[in-house]
Design an enzyme around this catalytic site. Structure first.
Site, mmCIF file in Angstrom:
data_model
loop_
_atom_site.group_PDB
_atom_site.id
_atom_site.type_symbol
_atom_site.label_atom_id
_atom_site.label_comp_id
_atom_site.label_asym_id
_atom_site.label_seq_id
_atom_site.Cartn_x
_atom_site.Cartn_y
_atom_site.Cartn_z
ATOM 1 N N ARG A 159 0.852 -1.196 0.000
ATOM 2 C CA ARG A 159 0.000 0.000 0.000
ATOM 3 C C ARG A 159 0.888 1.246 0.000
ATOM 4 O O ARG A 159 0.568 2.253 -0.627
ATOM 5 C CB ARG A 159 -0.939 0.000 1.224
ATOM 6 C CG ARG A 159 -1.670 1.304 1.389
ATOM 7 C CD ARG A 159 -2.881 1.261 2.317
ATOM 8 N NE ARG A 159 -2.789 0.324 3.408
ATOM 9 C CZ ARG A 159 -2.113 0.552 4.552
ATOM 10 N NH1 ARG A 159 -1.451 1.682 4.742
ATOM 11 N NH2 ARG A 159 -2.073 -0.373 5.495
ATOM 12 N N TYR A 174 -16.443 18.441 -14.458
ATOM 13 C CA TYR A 174 -16.908 17.059 -14.362
ATOM 14 C C TYR A 174 -17.951 16.937 -13.236
ATOM 15 O O TYR A 174 -17.715 17.400 -12.119
ATOM 16 C CB TYR A 174 -15.710 16.130 -14.123
ATOM 17 C CG TYR A 174 -16.124 14.713 -13.832
ATOM 18 C CD1 TYR A 174 -16.937 14.025 -14.719
ATOM 19 C CD2 TYR A 174 -15.720 14.073 -12.667
ATOM 20 C CE1 TYR A 174 -17.355 12.731 -14.457
ATOM 21 C CE2 TYR A 174 -16.120 12.772 -12.395
ATOM 22 C CZ TYR A 174 -16.943 12.114 -13.296
ATOM 23 O OH TYR A 174 -17.365 10.832 -13.023
ATOM 24 N N ASP A 190 -7.256 20.351 -12.822
ATOM 25 C CA ASP A 190 -7.601 19.037 -13.381
ATOM 26 C C ASP A 190 -7.209 19.092 -14.861
ATOM 27 O O ASP A 190 -7.849 19.762 -15.668
ATOM 28 C CB ASP A 190 -9.112 18.788 -13.209
ATOM 29 C CG ASP A 190 -9.521 17.395 -13.668
ATOM 30 O OD1 ASP A 190 -8.835 16.844 -14.562
ATOM 31 O OD2 ASP A 190 -10.527 16.869 -13.163
ATOM 32 N N LYS A 211 -8.494 8.318 -18.585
ATOM 33 C CA LYS A 211 -8.796 8.933 -19.881
ATOM 34 C C LYS A 211 -7.569 8.871 -20.812
ATOM 35 O O LYS A 211 -7.120 7.798 -21.159
ATOM 36 C CB LYS A 211 -9.306 10.355 -19.630
ATOM 37 C CG LYS A 211 -10.384 10.435 -18.540
ATOM 38 C CD LYS A 211 -11.630 9.714 -18.940
ATOM 39 C CE LYS A 211 -12.695 9.484 -17.906
ATOM 40 N NZ LYS A 211 -12.681 10.018 -16.587
#
Ligand SMILES: Cc1ncc(COP(=O)(O)O)c(C=O)c1O
Length: 383
Positions: free
Chosen positions: A46, A98, A170, A195
């Site tokens: 992790r 978004y 972003d 994306k």
């Protein structure tokens, strides 16, 4: 080093054990120590994983940053960035963004005492009016989604810095190939890697890139404490995808231009939203801060009827009707009912996001086939 060379080589070393040129998928949850605390830099997966680390180094180089952190999704990256805030802090964000970002601010973090304001950021006066001593973060998405306005990053950064607020950009739509917000003064760049960076519609992932070691340490603490990390197999797929980012983006931009020009001259189209449209404010800013105009565009049909938009979407054959964007294959979407459904209608309408708006993520197929597909689908509408 130039962008294409960085995309292929930055952060990537031949595997120390075998010389493998491709970074191996280190599918392990833990690492053996020779004595308590004596290890090779990796303790628990992790916290660190060599496949993820190679990707993080690559992303940092592409965005001209110093550090990057990868997350299980773009939303997990956003969640981590917002956790840098405290109750009472306020965020000023672009209003055309978004839908999931709007949702996390209004439906999740509002209840934790973080207030968000959404403003049309292409109007700097509106930004100035909303920034106050309580503003700790300014959130920019440019090109905006789905109206494709361009926000002047350097100008918004100036306003934010006067108030001592951090700036997050972003950069999902533009990608580091077209735009590098850290060079324009932003503190953090965020990506939905799902994306363009992944580029092949096969992975969900997010990242945050910074140029400051202290900020990276805070993000690293949250990454490890909250644990929304991506798996090594996905990191491998993204490393592989990024190797062709520059080539894919060139074709996305080329096809985007051809389709925007085709739609703009169509007698059944009312309006096309694409940053490369000359004689617009967005165009002037885009020329200043972007290398090209990208592969995303939106359009509204004459008459502006939702049933017409649905008819066109149902008849597309090469474009697939689907959420998401940025893959090699062309996608079409209906933001009002899909990606932006979580934004109340009156808020959407304020930004111009009408019920009939169609958004295209133009892929890298042959442009002639894409245009033929649009021609036949729009052709089903009676004149
Ligand atoms: C601009 C933008 N940012 C963030 C996200 C969220 O990313 P993810 O779907 O990887 O969680 C999306 C998803 O569509 C997006 O389009």
């Amino acid at each position: 080093m130039k962008f294409g060379t960085k995309a292929i080589h930055a952060g990537i070393e031949p595997d120390p054990a075998t010389g493998a040129i491709m970074t191996p998928i280190y599918q392990t949850s833990t690492y053996v120590q020779s004595s308590p605390g004596k290890h090779k830099g990796f303790e628990y997966a992790r916290t660190q994983n060599p496949t993820r680390l190679a990707l993080e180094k690559n992303l940092a180089a592409l965005e001209n940053g110093t550090h990057a952190r990868c997350f299980a999704s773009g939303m997990a990256a956003e969640d981590t960035v917002i956790k840098l805030l405290k109750p009472g802090d306020e965020v000023v964000s672009t209003n055309d963004l978004y839908g999931g970002t709007y949702r996390i601010f209004t439906k999740v973090y509002q209840d934790f005492g973080i207030k968000s304001h959404f403003v049309p950021m292409s109007d700097l006066n509106k930004v100035r009016e909303k920034i106050s001593a309580k503003t700790k973060m300014v959130w920019i998405e440019t090109p905006t989604n789905p109206m494709m306005h361009i926000i002047d990053i350097a100008e918004v950064v100036k306003l934010a810095k006067e108030a001592g607020a951090m700036v997050v950009v972003d950069n999902t739509f533009a990608t580091p190939y077209l735009q590098n917000p850290l060079d324009l003064g932003a503190d953090m760049v965020l990506h939905s890697i799902t994306k363009y960076l992944g580029g092949h519609s096969d992975t969900v992932m997010g990242a945050v890139i910074v140029k400051d070691a202290d900020l990276d340490a805070r993000l690293g603490f949250l990454q490890n404490s909250c644990g929304a990390v991506p798996g090594p197999q996905d990191c491998f797929l993204v490393l592989r995808g990024i190797k062709t980012l520059h080539v894919r983006m060139q074709r996305h931009c080329e096809n985007g231009r051809k389709i925007a020009e085709y739609l703009a001259s169509h007698d059944k189209i009312k309006k096309v939203y694409w940053p490369g449209q000359e004689n617009t404010e967005s165009y002037e800013i885009a020329k200043k801060q972007m290398k090209d105009f990208g592969g995303m565009l939106s359009f509204v049909l004459k008459g502006d009827r939702m049933e017409d938009a649905f008819k066109v979407l149902e008849h597309l054959k090469v474009f697939s009707l689907a959420e998401s964007l940025g893959g090699v294959e062309s996608l079409a979407g209906h933001p009002a009912s899909m990606t932006h459904a979580s934004i109340p209608r009156e808020e959407r309408m304020k930004t111009g996001l009408s019920d009939s708006l169609i958004r295209l993520s133009v892929g890298i197929e042959d442009a002639e086939d894409l245009i033929e597909d649009l021609e036949q689908a729009i052709g089903v509408l009676s004149s």
